[in-house]
Design an enzyme around this catalytic site. Structure first.
Site, PDB file in Angstrom:
ATOM      1  N   ALA A  12      33.433  43.347  38.662  1.00 29.99           N
ATOM      2  CA  ALA A  12      32.005  43.610  38.882  1.00 29.99           C
ATOM      3  C   ALA A  12      31.253  43.168  37.632  1.00 29.99           C
ATOM      4  O   ALA A  12      31.828  43.089  36.550  1.00 29.99           O
ATOM      5  CB  ALA A  12      31.797  45.092  39.140  1.00 29.99           C
ATOM      6  N   GLY A  32      36.902  44.534  40.030  1.00 30.47           N
ATOM      7  CA  GLY A  32      36.389  44.245  41.370  1.00 30.47           C
ATOM      8  C   GLY A  32      36.979  42.965  41.955  1.00 30.47           C
ATOM      9  O   GLY A  32      37.060  42.821  43.177  1.00 30.47           O
ATOM     10  N   GLU A  76      40.152  43.984  43.381  1.00 33.04           N
ATOM     11  CA  GLU A  76      39.825  44.808  44.552  1.00 33.04           C
ATOM     12  C   GLU A  76      39.357  43.946  45.722  1.00 33.04           C
ATOM     13  O   GLU A  76      39.686  44.222  46.875  1.00 33.04           O
ATOM     14  CB  GLU A  76      38.766  45.851  44.166  1.00 33.04           C
ATOM     15  CG  GLU A  76      39.336  46.918  43.241  1.00 33.04           C
ATOM     16  CD  GLU A  76      38.268  47.774  42.590  1.00 33.04           C
ATOM     17  OE1 GLU A  76      37.351  47.218  41.956  1.00 33.04           O
ATOM     18  OE2 GLU A  76      38.357  49.008  42.699  1.00 33.04           O
ATOM     19  N   GLU A 118      39.234  48.514  34.224  1.00 28.80           N
ATOM     20  CA  GLU A 118      38.039  49.366  34.099  1.00 28.80           C
ATOM     21  C   GLU A 118      38.211  50.466  33.053  1.00 28.80           C
ATOM     22  O   GLU A 118      37.254  50.858  32.387  1.00 28.80           O
ATOM     23  CB  GLU A 118      37.702  50.012  35.456  1.00 28.80           C
ATOM     24  CG  GLU A 118      37.175  49.045  36.506  1.00 28.80           C
ATOM     25  CD  GLU A 118      38.268  48.437  37.375  1.00 28.80           C
ATOM     26  OE1 GLU A 118      39.460  48.465  36.975  1.00 28.80           O
ATOM     27  OE2 GLU A 118      37.925  47.927  38.465  1.00 28.80           O
TER      28      GLU A 118
END
Ligand code: CAA
Length: 259
Positions: free
Chosen positions: A67, A110, A113, A133
Site C-alpha cells: 500500500a 498489500g 496480499e 508492515e
C-alpha cells in the site's frame, strides 16, 4: 473511467485479459486510486463474455511494494474507517473469473496480499514475498494475516508477519504460497499458458469450481467473533466513544461528530 495507474488489455490473448499495475517509479505502490481502478477493471472484465481468465501483473522489478505509505502516513484510524479502502479489495475478491497473479520482483505488504487475493500465483525466480508492515509499526490490513496463514500455515505466517522478513520465490513455492517458480524471462508466458488451459474449460464449471474452492476459506464463528472484537476496540480510537460514555455518566444527551 479513465485508468491512470493500470493498463488493461481485455483481449491480450484470445479469452485472456491482462491487467498491468503501472506506477513503476513507486514500485507499483497501491494507492487508493489504483485500487479503485483495479476494482473497476475487474468488474468490466468479469462482465465481458469473451474473457475467461484474467492475469494481473506488474513489471520485472515489482509486482507491488505494498500500500502507498506516503498516502497512508498521516491518516488516523477514523480516516481509514471512513475511507473504507478494504471494501474495494472485497469487491476484487468477488470476481467470478479466475485470476492469476504473475509476479516478478517485490510482492510486499498489500502487494503480497493482492497476489494472494488472486486464485493462483506464478512467480519469477527473482520474486520476493513479504508482509513487512510490522516494520512500519502496523500490521497487514488487506487480508495478509488470514490468507497467508491459510496458505502457508501458522508457523511461517507468524514468522513473516512478526519479523517482516522477505522470502524468495523458491521458499514461497516450498511453503505453498505460489503454484510454480519459473525463469524471469518467461513468468508472464507461463501465466498465459496456465490461463489458456483454464480458458478451454467450461466457463460455468470454472466459475462454480472457483466459488467452491473459495468456500473452503469462509470464516467460522471464532473468526467472526475476533473480527467483531477488533472493531469494538477500534471504536475506542474515536472521540465519539468518549462523548457517548461521558454523556451517559453526566446524564445528558451525547453530541456525536463522527470523529
Ligand atoms: N509506498 C510508497 N512508496 C513506495 C513504496 C510504498 N509501499 N515502496 C516503494 N516506494 C517508493 C520509494 O519511496 C521510492 O520513491 P522515491 O524514489 O520517491 O524515494 C521508490 O518507490 C523506490 O523505492 P526504494 O528507493 O525504496 O527502492 P529499493 O530498491 O531501495 O527498495 C523496497 C525496495 C525494499 C521494496 C523498499 O522500497 C520498501 O521497503 N518499500 C516498502 C515496502 C513495505 O513496507 N510495504 C508495506 C506497505 S504497508 C501495507 O501494504 C499495508 C497493507 O496491508 C495494505
Amino acid at each position: 473511467m479513465e485508468f491512470q495507474f493500470i493498463l488493461v488489455e481485455a483481449n491480450y490473448q484470445p479469452n485472456i485479459a491482462l491487467v498491468r499495475l503501472n506506477r513503476p517509479k513507486e514500485l507499483n505502490a497501491l494507492n487508493l486510486q489504483l485500487m479503485l481502478e483495479m476494482k473497476e477493471a475487474l468488474a468490466q472484465l468479469d462482465a465481458n463474455e469473451e474473457v475467461r481468465c484474467i492475469i494481473i501483473t506488474g513489471n520485472e522489478q515489482a509486482f507491488a511494494a505494498g500500500a502507498d505509505i506516503k498516502q497512508m502516513e498521516s491518516k488516523t484510524a477514523i480516516d481509514l474507517l471512513k475511507i473504507d479502502q478494504f471494501e474495494t479489495w472485497d469487491q476484487i475478491r468477488k470476481t467470478k473469473k479466475p485470476i492469476i497473479a504473475a509476479v516478478s520482483g517485490f510482492a510486499l505488504g498489500g502487494g503480497c496480499e493482492l497476489a494472494m487475493t488472486c486464485d493462483m500465483i506464478i512467480a519469477a525466480e527473482s520474486a520476493k514475498f513479504g508482509q513487512p508492515e510490522i516494520k512500519l509499526g502496523i500490521m497487514p490490513g488487506a487480508g495478509g494475516t488470514q490468507r497467508l496463514t491459510k496458505a502457508v500455515g501458522k508457523a511461517m505466517a507468524m514468522e513473516m508477519v512478526l519479523t517482516g522478513k522477505f522470502i524468495g520465490a523458491e521458499e514461497a513455492k516450498n511453503i505453498g504460497l505460489v503454484n510454480r517458480v519459473v525463469p524471469d524471462e518467461v513468468y508472464l508466458d507461463e501465466a498465459v499458458k496456465l490461463a489458456k488451459e483454464i480458458a478451454q474449460m467450461s466457463p460455468v464449471a470454472v466459475r462454480l469450481a472457483k466459488e467452491s474452492v473459495l468456500k473452503a476459506f469462509d470464516s467460522g464463528l471464532q473468526e467472526g467473533l475476533y473480527f467483531e472484537r477488533k472493531n469494538f476496540y477500534m471504536c475506542f480510537a474515536s472521540e465519539d466513544q468518549k462523548e457517548g460514555m461521558n454523556a451517559f455518566i453526566e446524564k445528558r444527551k451525547p453530541v456525536f461528530k463522527g470523529n
